[in-house]
Enzyme design. Sequence first.
Site, short mmCIF file in Angstrom:
data_model
loop_
_atom_site.label_atom_id
_atom_site.label_comp_id
_atom_site.label_asym_id
_atom_site.label_seq_id
_atom_site.Cartn_x
_atom_site.Cartn_y
_atom_site.Cartn_z
N ASP A 128 36.88 43.80 46.85
CA ASP A 128 38.26 43.70 47.32
C ASP A 128 38.39 43.79 48.83
O ASP A 128 37.65 44.50 49.50
CB ASP A 128 39.10 44.81 46.67
N GLU B 199 47.61 41.25 35.44
CA GLU B 199 46.33 41.92 35.64
C GLU B 199 46.63 43.26 36.26
O GLU B 199 47.15 43.33 37.38
CB GLU B 199 45.43 41.12 36.59
N TYR C 94 37.99 33.31 34.72
CA TYR C 94 38.56 33.57 36.04
C TYR C 94 37.64 32.91 37.07
O TYR C 94 36.50 33.34 37.24
CB TYR C 94 38.63 35.08 36.27
#
Lengths: 265, 394
Positions: free
Chosen positions: A69, A58, A180
């Site tokens: 994040d 990725e 995911y």
Amino acid sequence: MASPPATTSSNSITRRFDALKKESRRALVCYVTAGHPDIGGSLETLRALEDGGADIIELGVPFSDPIADGPVIQASSQQALEKGMTYDGVLALLERAKPRVPVVLFSYLNPILAAGPDALTRAADAGASGILVTDIPVGADPAREEWLGASPLAFIRLVAPTTPRARMAEIARHGSGFVYLISRLGVTGVQQTTAASLPETIQRLRSTTTLPICVGFGIATPEQARSVGKLADGVVVGSALVSAAEHGPEDVLKLTRSLREALDD
Amino acid sequence: MASETLHRFGAFGGQYVPETLIPALDELDAAFDQAIRDPEFQRELDRLLKEYVGRPSPLSTAPRLSQAVGCDVYLKREDLNHTGAHKINNALGQGLLAKRMGKKRIIAETGAGQHGVASATVCARFGLDCTVYMGEEDMRRQELNVYRMRLMGAKVVPVLSGTRTLKDATSEAIRDWVTNVNDSYYIIGSVVGPAPYPRMVRDFQSVIGREAKAQMLETAGRAPSSVVACVGGGSNAMGIFHAFVPDLAVELVGVEAAGRGLDSGEHSASLQRGVPGVLHGSLSYLLQDESGQVHPAHSISAGLDYPGVGPEHSYLKETGRALYVSVTDDEAVEGLGILSRLEGIIPALETSHAVAWVVKEKERWNKGDAVLICISGRGDKDLAQISEMGLLPA
């Protein structure tokens, strides 16, 4: 929304999962930020991931405001941007690195939109196999989801621990390559433990889709990879590898190898 | 899931967020719609707006400013609300909603500190735990507000990432919400963020325009010819505009921060110099570079120092219903001085942008015009900063 056409580049992800399945192995999915710590370092990092046994890479497209994040990937994105990394720069890096394993671009929506209507075909031309967009959940923007879904790239969708079962099915139906699964509430980053609810969440997701399931967020150590690997088709390691990349390709190689070994145990 | 149209203003708005937040936004959507239809909720909100905030806020005539610009100027006095700005209208509404939803912990972001103070205030009043994210740069610029928040029991968390201002405080607040989504409620301070926030914040702020519309009829016997408000995220502007949007004879003007000049690259004029993009959950005009990275905003006023803008403003711009203009840092400081000297009202630096534009554009006003300015907040919080910059008269 149209389901994505079967094309060569997105199929490389499917082929990888098929091969792993035959060997009863789990996929090691490795995240790094493109252009971190710099362009040269990034090339070496990608090489180390391949050599260490990554199945899928990725490649993070750095964004100025990465709301999903944690501190490690935030800092790596900031650093990459300061070194001048852009969406086109990521594609150039990919062309130079030519990894032997499938590459999924991991991005926020805005840099992709800014790259223009041909952003996705250019990514496929540069060698990318898939795309994952953190901030376009299913149903949020049908026209742009259609654009992402109809491109030559596999469109990897995310499922969260908060996602109800019916919506899981909806998400899986509009994605390709793999699903995911975000392991826990929160942003990316190293954690000591994995969420207790994970086995149940995987089971819930499994009942809605035949796509491979990869689990990410908070997985850092070989031990964690091994235990999550028992439940899922693959594990995603991000922040721990980004921290390793900070120290150099030898650290990346070492960590990737130990993750690979733990997963194949 | 609510319909697409409910989530957007034309093409703008939406829910561009991590998947984790979608169920929480659905829950919020449903809870808000149910609350605003519940007469009991409305009664409680109205009661608190009256007895705790001090609403209705007055509409003041401004005889000396009127004389200076050559038309009738009216001031909607949100600076007289409890906590000194319009932000309390929204914080109170959302606080009440959070309580109704059974949430015990509140998250907020703040720029100038006015929304942080409003959130801390509401949390103290309702006995809720309060965490406010504030850029380190803004904590320095707005020290007094940091002290006020802490005094009322809120935890103020300095944000050290990025530009250390409102943009980064908002990102950090969203990260906290993603992590604690099951027990926490995020009170966004402006008409930004993913749906339903822009619509919800506007609805809680629309009390400004509803009151002003009635007060104008009462005081001036007429509707205003122009309504002027400053725009950062744009909540006081949406609040005062909303009631007037259907009245096409009423000109709506949003004043953005031109910072060191629109051509300097150091400003916060998203609507005039930005292009549509996605930040903090919605599609709207955004200051960004050609590769889609968000360009840092600049304004002397921390509350306008934001590279994005509420999606409904993008829609009002696109449809031509509202006009968006700007004034510089220097002009805003001048505006602060003018209102102080002529009317004995010290406006916030944010508000001063609206005042400054009305003064700067005095050539465009005719004798029969009635210009309504939203005085969104009081200026006490800014005095230390501008005196430090040597901008106060000796």
